[in-house]
Write an enzyme that holds these catalytic residues in place. Structure first.
Site, PDB file in Angstrom:
ATOM      1  N   TRP A  93      36.699  48.370  33.703  1.00 50.12           N
ATOM      2  CA  TRP A  93      37.565  49.000  32.713  1.00 50.12           C
ATOM      3  C   TRP A  93      36.840  50.256  32.250  1.00 50.12           C
ATOM      4  O   TRP A  93      35.743  50.186  31.719  1.00 50.12           O
ATOM      5  CB  TRP A  93      37.820  48.060  31.539  1.00 50.12           C
ATOM      6  CG  TRP A  93      38.883  48.510  30.597  1.00 50.12           C
ATOM      7  CD1 TRP A  93      40.230  48.370  30.727  1.00 50.12           C
ATOM      8  CD2 TRP A  93      38.683  49.154  29.320  1.00 50.12           C
ATOM      9  NE1 TRP A  93      40.876  48.882  29.632  1.00 50.12           N
ATOM     10  CE2 TRP A  93      39.965  49.370  28.756  1.00 50.12           C
ATOM     11  CE3 TRP A  93      37.546  49.571  28.617  1.00 50.12           C
ATOM     12  CZ2 TRP A  93      40.136  49.983  27.512  1.00 50.12           C
ATOM     13  CZ3 TRP A  93      37.727  50.189  27.388  1.00 50.12           C
ATOM     14  CH2 TRP A  93      39.008  50.379  26.848  1.00 50.12           C
ATOM     15  N   GLU A 124      51.537  45.998  21.200  1.00 49.66           N
ATOM     16  CA  GLU A 124      50.566  45.913  22.282  1.00 49.66           C
ATOM     17  C   GLU A 124      51.173  45.422  23.589  1.00 49.66           C
ATOM     18  O   GLU A 124      50.648  45.736  24.661  1.00 49.66           O
ATOM     19  CB  GLU A 124      49.366  45.051  21.877  1.00 49.66           C
ATOM     20  CG  GLU A 124      49.597  43.572  21.732  1.00 49.66           C
ATOM     21  CD  GLU A 124      48.323  42.841  21.311  1.00 49.66           C
ATOM     22  OE1 GLU A 124      47.214  43.288  21.628  1.00 49.66           O
ATOM     23  OE2 GLU A 124      48.441  41.793  20.636  1.00 49.66           O
ATOM     24  N   ASN A 135      28.226  45.428  33.376  1.00 50.95           N
ATOM     25  CA  ASN A 135      29.110  45.412  32.211  1.00 50.95           C
ATOM     26  C   ASN A 135      28.322  45.926  31.012  1.00 50.95           C
ATOM     27  O   ASN A 135      27.155  45.569  30.841  1.00 50.95           O
ATOM     28  CB  ASN A 135      29.590  43.999  31.893  1.00 50.95           C
ATOM     29  CG  ASN A 135      30.647  43.511  32.859  1.00 50.95           C
ATOM     30  OD1 ASN A 135      31.117  44.259  33.710  1.00 50.95           O
ATOM     31  ND2 ASN A 135      31.020  42.249  32.729  1.00 50.95           N
ATOM     32  N   GLY A 136      28.970  46.733  30.176  1.00 51.54           N
ATOM     33  CA  GLY A 136      28.307  47.253  28.991  1.00 51.54           C
ATOM     34  C   GLY A 136      28.247  48.767  29.010  1.00 51.54           C
ATOM     35  O   GLY A 136      28.968  49.430  29.763  1.00 51.54           O
ATOM     36  N   GLU A 152      50.121  41.134  11.939  1.00 50.57           N
ATOM     37  CA  GLU A 152      49.933  40.529  13.254  1.00 50.57           C
ATOM     38  C   GLU A 152      51.207  40.628  14.091  1.00 50.57           C
ATOM     39  O   GLU A 152      51.157  40.865  15.301  1.00 50.57           O
ATOM     40  CB  GLU A 152      49.496  39.068  13.094  1.00 50.57           C
ATOM     41  CG  GLU A 152      49.322  38.306  14.391  1.00 50.57           C
ATOM     42  CD  GLU A 152      48.284  38.886  15.331  1.00 50.57           C
ATOM     43  OE1 GLU A 152      48.265  38.486  16.515  1.00 50.57           O
ATOM     44  OE2 GLU A 152      47.471  39.742  14.906  1.00 50.57           O
ATOM     45  N   LYS A 158      51.388  42.471  17.748  1.00 49.06           N
ATOM     46  CA  LYS A 158      51.859  41.816  18.970  1.00 49.06           C
ATOM     47  C   LYS A 158      52.953  42.641  19.644  1.00 49.06           C
ATOM     48  O   LYS A 158      52.968  42.797  20.863  1.00 49.06           O
ATOM     49  CB  LYS A 158      52.401  40.412  18.647  1.00 49.06           C
ATOM     50  CG  LYS A 158      51.341  39.394  18.426  1.00 49.06           C
ATOM     51  CD  LYS A 158      50.587  39.089  19.708  1.00 49.06           C
ATOM     52  CE  LYS A 158      49.180  38.645  19.404  1.00 49.06           C
ATOM     53  NZ  LYS A 158      48.264  39.668  18.945  1.00 49.06           N
ATOM     54  N   LYS A 173      40.962  42.011  27.409  1.00 51.03           N
ATOM     55  CA  LYS A 173      40.915  40.781  26.634  1.00 51.03           C
ATOM     56  C   LYS A 173      39.688  40.713  25.738  1.00 51.03           C
ATOM     57  O   LYS A 173      39.782  40.407  24.563  1.00 51.03           O
ATOM     58  CB  LYS A 173      40.913  39.582  27.587  1.00 51.03           C
ATOM     59  CG  LYS A 173      40.919  38.226  26.878  1.00 51.03           C
ATOM     60  CD  LYS A 173      42.183  38.050  26.064  1.00 51.03           C
ATOM     61  CE  LYS A 173      42.228  36.700  25.387  1.00 51.03           C
ATOM     62  NZ  LYS A 173      43.397  36.596  24.483  1.00 51.03           N
ATOM     63  N   CYS A 193      34.650  44.009  31.436  1.00 49.81           N
ATOM     64  CA  CYS A 193      34.757  44.035  32.894  1.00 49.81           C
ATOM     65  C   CYS A 193      34.395  42.669  33.445  1.00 49.81           C
ATOM     66  O   CYS A 193      33.869  41.815  32.754  1.00 49.81           O
ATOM     67  CB  CYS A 193      33.836  45.100  33.471  1.00 49.81           C
ATOM     68  SG  CYS A 193      34.029  46.724  32.716  1.00 49.81           S
ATOM     69  N   ARG A 204      40.538  39.843  31.741  1.00 47.12           N
ATOM     70  CA  ARG A 204      39.652  40.703  30.957  1.00 47.12           C
ATOM     71  C   ARG A 204      40.102  42.158  30.982  1.00 47.12           C
ATOM     72  O   ARG A 204      39.631  42.971  30.197  1.00 47.12           O
ATOM     73  CB  ARG A 204      38.213  40.596  31.491  1.00 47.12           C
ATOM     74  CG  ARG A 204      37.621  39.214  31.328  1.00 47.12           C
ATOM     75  CD  ARG A 204      36.266  39.112  31.994  1.00 47.12           C
ATOM     76  NE  ARG A 204      35.235  39.812  31.250  1.00 47.12           N
ATOM     77  CZ  ARG A 204      34.494  39.277  30.300  1.00 47.12           C
ATOM     78  NH1 ARG A 204      34.701  38.023  29.940  1.00 47.12           N
ATOM     79  NH2 ARG A 204      33.570  39.962  29.693  1.00 47.12           N
ATOM     80  N   HIS A 241      56.949  54.044  -1.994  1.00 45.35           N
ATOM     81  CA  HIS A 241      55.863  55.013  -1.996  1.00 45.35           C
ATOM     82  C   HIS A 241      55.745  55.737  -0.656  1.00 45.35           C
ATOM     83  O   HIS A 241      54.650  56.155  -0.271  1.00 45.35           O
ATOM     84  CB  HIS A 241      54.550  54.314  -2.358  1.00 45.35           C
ATOM     85  CG  HIS A 241      54.571  53.683  -3.721  1.00 45.35           C
ATOM     86  ND1 HIS A 241      54.441  54.406  -4.883  1.00 45.35           N
ATOM     87  CD2 HIS A 241      54.768  52.392  -4.097  1.00 45.35           C
ATOM     88  CE1 HIS A 241      54.518  53.597  -5.922  1.00 45.35           C
ATOM     89  NE2 HIS A 241      54.728  52.365  -5.472  1.00 45.35           N
TER      90      HIS A 241
END
Length: 609
Positions: free
Chosen positions: A74, A489, A100-101, A482, A486, A604, A2, A27, A505
């Site tokens: 958030w 997301e 925040n937290g 990766e 990308k 972020k 946040c 963020r 398999h």
């Protein structure tokens, strides 16, 4: 994850607070709010949604005051809503808090406070804080906050304002970042440096267990017990313009194109060109310490974890030291077998990733030396590690990491070569060849970026696909992970990466006519095996996009599209190969109308577990 912004001084607080919060939008957040004190009254405005919506509400009902706090939230406890947004207040609407937290013991505190008559209006853990401060408040806000934070378990960065004490803000930090910006006759508080760059470049970076009283003319820092703490001023050298888009349509595209510069910056001062050696000034380990290392652990989250997987390959190949790679959120819960004979490497873009910090602290508690790779000077990871490599990617605003990832890879290469040269596990000729290859990477990435138009064209062909597979072998498999991350997301296309040798398999059951498969084939020693795997999916009529080295003319006969990257040493192709995957994800997302800089449900910097 946040954003926090606060102001105290002679100016109107709200415009400054909202401007600071705008700089923290990267963020990720789902609601926003502000609180100001004026004429002995506390006024709070908050709303679910973007800051633009908050600005509309404030425009209809202006807030006046020269001291205030703001927040972008958030959701962790309680759904996104006006009621759950910050700031939160006490029963009498005299004390306001942004946080925040996560407060881990909030249920216990909430029950205790409700038994004493406190009335709660939200579902959040944060709301216990203003009520707890209210319980301890007897005319001294600083003393009340100090008593309250001692009761809190978990992580927090909090800023408190009170109607009865408009001349000060009180802030406290434990395991969540918080800074104080130093002005002339005014001061600022924020969760991250970009928020205050329009106003000052002089900051105090609070450490865990520190509390500060902030007035317009001074700052008093102490620990939670009340003992004074002397702080050094940190001068921020970032250019505020670096946080702007610079003519690009999105931050993400700008940051993809900044990778050559980021590579050059990260290499600067770390290469002895004359002697073709790697020099790492902030790594204090010499040959004696390195010879004692029997094993390396790498722990990280998300994109940084994928960099760690490449690191395993690099370190084992160059140094012959065994390596384990762990997702940071799992590391400390599996009771890892670690001791002082091992080295733990933590990788974090922000340097504040909660799970990575927890893993680092667990490793240190068990006696291992910790080396951090991070992009943020003064971050918790940077300050708590024994050794440090700064990636120097610069501020990364888009949620999806690009330049931070490539500089993490580059830092891992530098560290691998450094350890190998000190231990003598590579020859002088091998080291010189690798140093020359590193110095050529920035220019080679520029060449990859010059293929952007072609990547954009075929990425748009896949905009209606709902499933895409990535396959590779060796280092190419780690890069494919990766690439898949990308794509999913930012475009919301379901993407999965598989080791190509595992197709038989189970995965081949998902390959049918028209399913897109991105096949990476840059590793010479695995090329023939990879070619066979490509033919396997092509035989099921998949649409195959191949990524190969320049000069490879064989693949074009077996696939539908071919992208080429410049030739380099095979171990360094990871940096070059990821760039077209970033561009592919970006243009696929744009063609689907997605917000590439702020993908849904993501933030972020993940500063809670």
């Amino acid at each position: 994850m946040c954003g926090i912004m606060g102001y105290i001084g002679p100016k109107q607080a709200v415009p400054i607070i909202v401007d600071g919060l705008n700089k923290l939008e990267y963020r990720g957040y789902d609601s926003a709010g502000v609180a100001v004190v004026n004429d002995g009254k506390l006024s709070v405005t908050k709303t679910v949604g973007r800051l633009a919506k908050l600005a509309e509400v404030i425009a209809q009902k202006p807030l006046s005051g020269q001291v205030g706090i703001g927040h972008t939230r958030w959701a962790t406890h309680g759904r996104p809503s006006d009621r759950n947004s910050h700031p939160h207040t006490d029963c009498n609407k005299r004390i306001a808090v942004v946080h925040n937290g996560i407060i881990e013991n909030y249920l216990k505190l909430r029950n205790e406070l409700q038994e004493k008559g406190h009335i709660f209006l939200s579902e959040t853990d944060t709301e216990v804080i203003p009520h707890l401060i209210e319980e301890y408040y007897h005319g001294d806000l600083l003393a009340a906050v100090r008593q309250a934070v001692i009761r809190l378990e978990g992580s927090f960065a909090i800023v408190v304002t009170a109607a009865d004490e408009p001349e000060r803000l009180v802030v406290a930090r434990k395991a969540s970042p918080l800074i104080v910006g130093l002005g002339q006759g005014e001061n600022y508080v924020a969760s991250d440096i970009p928020a205050i760059l329009n106003y000052t470049r002089e900051v105090y970076i609070l450490d865990d267990g520190e509390l500060a009283e902030v007035t317009a003319t001074g700052i008093f820092v102490s620990d939670f017990a009340g003992n004074p703490v002397r702080k050094s001023v940190f001068h921020v050298q970032w250019d505020a313009v670096a946080a702007e888009k610079g003519g690009y349509e999105d931050f993400m595209l700008k940051e993809i194109h900044e990778q050559p510069r980021a590579i050059r910056d990260t290499l600067a001062g770390k290469i002895d060109k004359e002697n073709k050696r790697v020099v790492l000034p902030e790594v204090k380990m010499g040959r004696t310490e390195l010879q004692k290392i029997k094993k390396i652990f790498i722990t990280a989250c998300g994109t940084a974890y994928h960099a760690g997987l490449v690191g395993k390959y690099i370190f084992e190949k160059l140094t012959r030291i065994p390596v384990e790679v762990d997702v940071a959120s799992e590391f400390r819960y599996r009771n890892p077998i670690i001791d002082e004979s091992m080295l733990t490497i933590v990788v974090s873009q922000s340097g504040e990733t909660a799970d990575t910090l927890a893993a680092m602290r667990e490793a240190k508690a068990r006696g291992t030396r910790v080396l951090a790779i991070t992009n943020v000077v003064g971050s918790s990871v940077a300050r708590e590690a024994d050794d440090l490599i700064l990636t120097l990617a610069g501020p990364e605003i888009a949620v999806a990491s690009t330049k931070a990832y490539t500089t993490q890879l580059l830092s891992i290469y530098l560290l691998g070569i450094f350890i190998a040269q000190e231990l003598g596990t590579i020859t002088d000729a091998e080291r010189a060849e690798m140093v020359d290859a590193l110095l050529g990477l920035a220019e080679q990435v520029e060449k990859v970026l010059n293929t952007e138009a072609k990547i954009k064209e075929f990425a748009e062909d896949f905009k209606d696909k709902e499933n895409i597979f990535f396959i590779g072998r060796g280092l190419d498999y780690y890069v494919s992970l990766e690439g898949a991350l990308k794509l999913k997301e930012i475009s919301y296309i379901h993407a999965e990466a598989y080791a190509a040798g595992e197709l038989k398999h189970g995965t081949l059951a998902l390959i049918v006519e028209g399913v897109p498969v991105f096949a990476l084939a840059t590793q010479p020693d695995l090329y023939e095996k990879m070619l066979s795997n490509i033919k396997e999916v092509k035989a099921r009529e998949a649409t195959v996009v191949a990524l190969a080295n320049t000069g490879d003319h064989e693949l074009k006969h077996s696939v539908d599209y071919v992208l080429h990257i410049p030739k380099t040493l095979p171990i360094f192709t990871s940096i070059l190969a990821v760039v077209p995957l970033q561009l592919f994800a970006y243009y696929a997302a744009k063609s689907r109308g997605c917000d590439v800089d702020k993908p849904r449900n993501l933030a972020k910097s993940v500063t809670v577990e």
